[in-house]
Design a protein around this motif. Structure first.
Motif, PDB file in Angstrom:
ATOM      1  N   UNK A  65       0.822  -1.213   0.000  1.00 19.21           N
ATOM      2  CA  UNK A  65       0.000   0.000   0.000  1.00 19.21           C
ATOM      3  C   UNK A  65       0.855   1.262   0.000  1.00 19.21           C
ATOM      4  N   UNK A  66       2.156   1.112   0.206  1.00 18.82           N
ATOM      5  CA  UNK A  66       3.063   2.259   0.279  1.00 18.82           C
ATOM      6  C   UNK A  66       3.823   2.437  -1.034  1.00 18.82           C
ATOM      7  N   UNK A  67       3.932   3.684  -1.442  1.00 17.38           N
ATOM      8  CA  UNK A  67       4.758   4.063  -2.584  1.00 17.38           C
ATOM      9  C   UNK A  67       5.999   4.733  -2.015  1.00 17.38           C
ATOM     10  N   UNK A  68       7.173   4.104  -2.206  1.00 18.96           N
ATOM     11  CA  UNK A  68       8.414   4.672  -1.704  1.00 18.96           C
ATOM     12  C   UNK A  68       9.026   5.565  -2.768  1.00 18.96           C
ATOM     13  N   UNK A  69       9.240   6.828  -2.444  1.00 19.93           N
ATOM     14  CA  UNK A  69       9.919   7.755  -3.338  1.00 19.93           C
ATOM     15  C   UNK A  69      11.390   7.734  -2.955  1.00 19.93           C
ATOM     16  N   UNK A  70      12.220   7.266  -3.888  1.00 19.54           N
ATOM     17  CA  UNK A  70      13.637   7.077  -3.630  1.00 19.54           C
ATOM     18  C   UNK A  70      14.404   8.367  -3.829  1.00 19.54           C
ATOM     19  N   UNK A  71      14.188   9.013  -4.951  1.00 18.26           N
ATOM     20  CA  UNK A  71      14.988  10.186  -5.264  1.00 18.26           C
ATOM     21  C   UNK A  71      14.175  11.165  -6.100  1.00 18.26           C
ATOM     22  N   UNK A  72      14.362  12.444  -5.812  1.00 20.20           N
ATOM     23  CA  UNK A  72      13.734  13.518  -6.582  1.00 20.20           C
ATOM     24  C   UNK A  72      14.846  14.454  -7.040  1.00 20.20           C
ATOM     25  N   UNK A  73      14.906  14.687  -8.331  1.00 17.29           N
ATOM     26  CA  UNK A  73      15.909  15.599  -8.897  1.00 17.29           C
ATOM     27  C   UNK A  73      15.202  16.622  -9.778  1.00 17.29           C
ATOM     28  N   UNK A  74      15.544  17.888  -9.590  1.00 18.01           N
ATOM     29  CA  UNK A  74      14.998  18.965 -10.414  1.00 18.01           C
ATOM     30  C   UNK A  74      16.177  19.747 -10.975  1.00 18.01           C
ATOM     31  N   UNK A  75      16.208  19.873 -12.291  1.00 20.30           N
ATOM     32  CA  UNK A  75      17.285  20.612 -12.945  1.00 20.30           C
ATOM     33  C   UNK A  75      17.294  22.055 -12.465  1.00 20.30           C
ATOM     34  N   UNK A  76      18.475  22.614 -12.369  1.00 20.83           N
ATOM     35  CA  UNK A  76      18.653  23.985 -11.884  1.00 20.83           C
ATOM     36  C   UNK A  76      17.734  24.982 -12.602  1.00 20.83           C
ATOM     37  N   UNK A  77      17.550  24.809 -13.909  1.00 19.47           N
ATOM     38  CA  UNK A  77      16.736  25.758 -14.678  1.00 19.47           C
ATOM     39  C   UNK A  77      15.248  25.668 -14.338  1.00 19.47           C
ATOM     40  N   UNK A  78      14.837  24.607 -13.647  1.00 22.29           N
ATOM     41  CA  UNK A  78      13.416  24.406 -13.340  1.00 22.29           C
ATOM     42  C   UNK A  78      13.102  24.558 -11.861  1.00 22.29           C
ATOM     43  N   UNK A  79      14.090  24.902 -11.060  1.00 21.79           N
ATOM     44  CA  UNK A  79      13.858  25.020  -9.612  1.00 21.79           C
ATOM     45  C   UNK A  79      13.024  26.253  -9.289  1.00 21.79           C
ATOM     46  N   UNK A  80      12.302  26.156  -8.180  1.00 23.24           N
ATOM     47  CA  UNK A  80      11.489  27.272  -7.714  1.00 23.24           C
ATOM     48  C   UNK A  80      10.184  27.442  -8.466  1.00 23.24           C
TER      49      UNK A  80
END
Length: 167
Positions: free
Chosen positions: A69-84
């Motif tokens: 029933x759990x979804x494990x999120x391992x890693x989240x990466x956002x490119x510098x140009x898309x941050x914020x």
């Protein structure tokens, strides 16, 4: 938020994902082979964000074998140009629309205490969806990580009802 498209990865995305993660310290870089497995064996529980044909973000994750029933999120990466721009939360929203994740009841992840960006993103997701967020110790720096990595805390968000999530 600018227009992003969201999809599951394919094998040919592995190198670009590997490069994105390397450009997003302090994320742990895994081997290219690991990223290839994520793009193939775990593709249905991962999300890739693109804008104008360029990869802007990535979430890797999987369903827990001992707690389906759990979804494990391992890693989240956002490119510098898309941050914020709210891309991390938008990718989480997209992830829970995928068929392999749609019936998850909880989002779980581990985050170091110093990773303010990830903590804020998960808190924003929980708040926007009206979900409870719980934080507790998980992997200890000395006991589990040989003193080479900061302790990780378990973040649990839920209970999810994907039919009522707002996107």
């Amino acid at each position: 938020m600018p227009d992003f498209s969201f999809r599951n990865p394919v094998a040919e995305d592995a190198q670009a994902i590997h490069d994105l993660i390397a450009a997003c310290p302090p994320l742990d870089t895994n081997s290219l082979y690991c990223n290839l497995l994520q793009c193939t064996h775990f593709a249905e529980t991962c999300v890739l964000a693109e804008r104008d044909g360029e990869i802007s973000g990535w979430i890797s994750g999987y369903r827990l074998v001992h707690d389906p029933e759990a979804m494990f999120v391992w890693q989240v990466a956002v490119h510098e140009r898309a941050r914020g721009q709210g891309l991390g939360v938008a990718m989480l929203n997209a992830l829970f629309q995928f068929p392999a994740v749609f019936d998850a009841v909880r989002l779980v992840t581990t985050v170091t205490p110093s990773n303010r960006g990830s903590r804020k993103m998960f808190a924003n997701f929980a708040r926007q969806q009206g979900l409870d967020l719980e934080i507790r110790p998980c992997f200890d720096r000395e006991r589990h990580l040989g003193g080479a990595h900061e302790s990780e805390e378990l973040i649990s968000i839920g209970p999810l009802d994907t039919a009522s999530l707002t996107f």
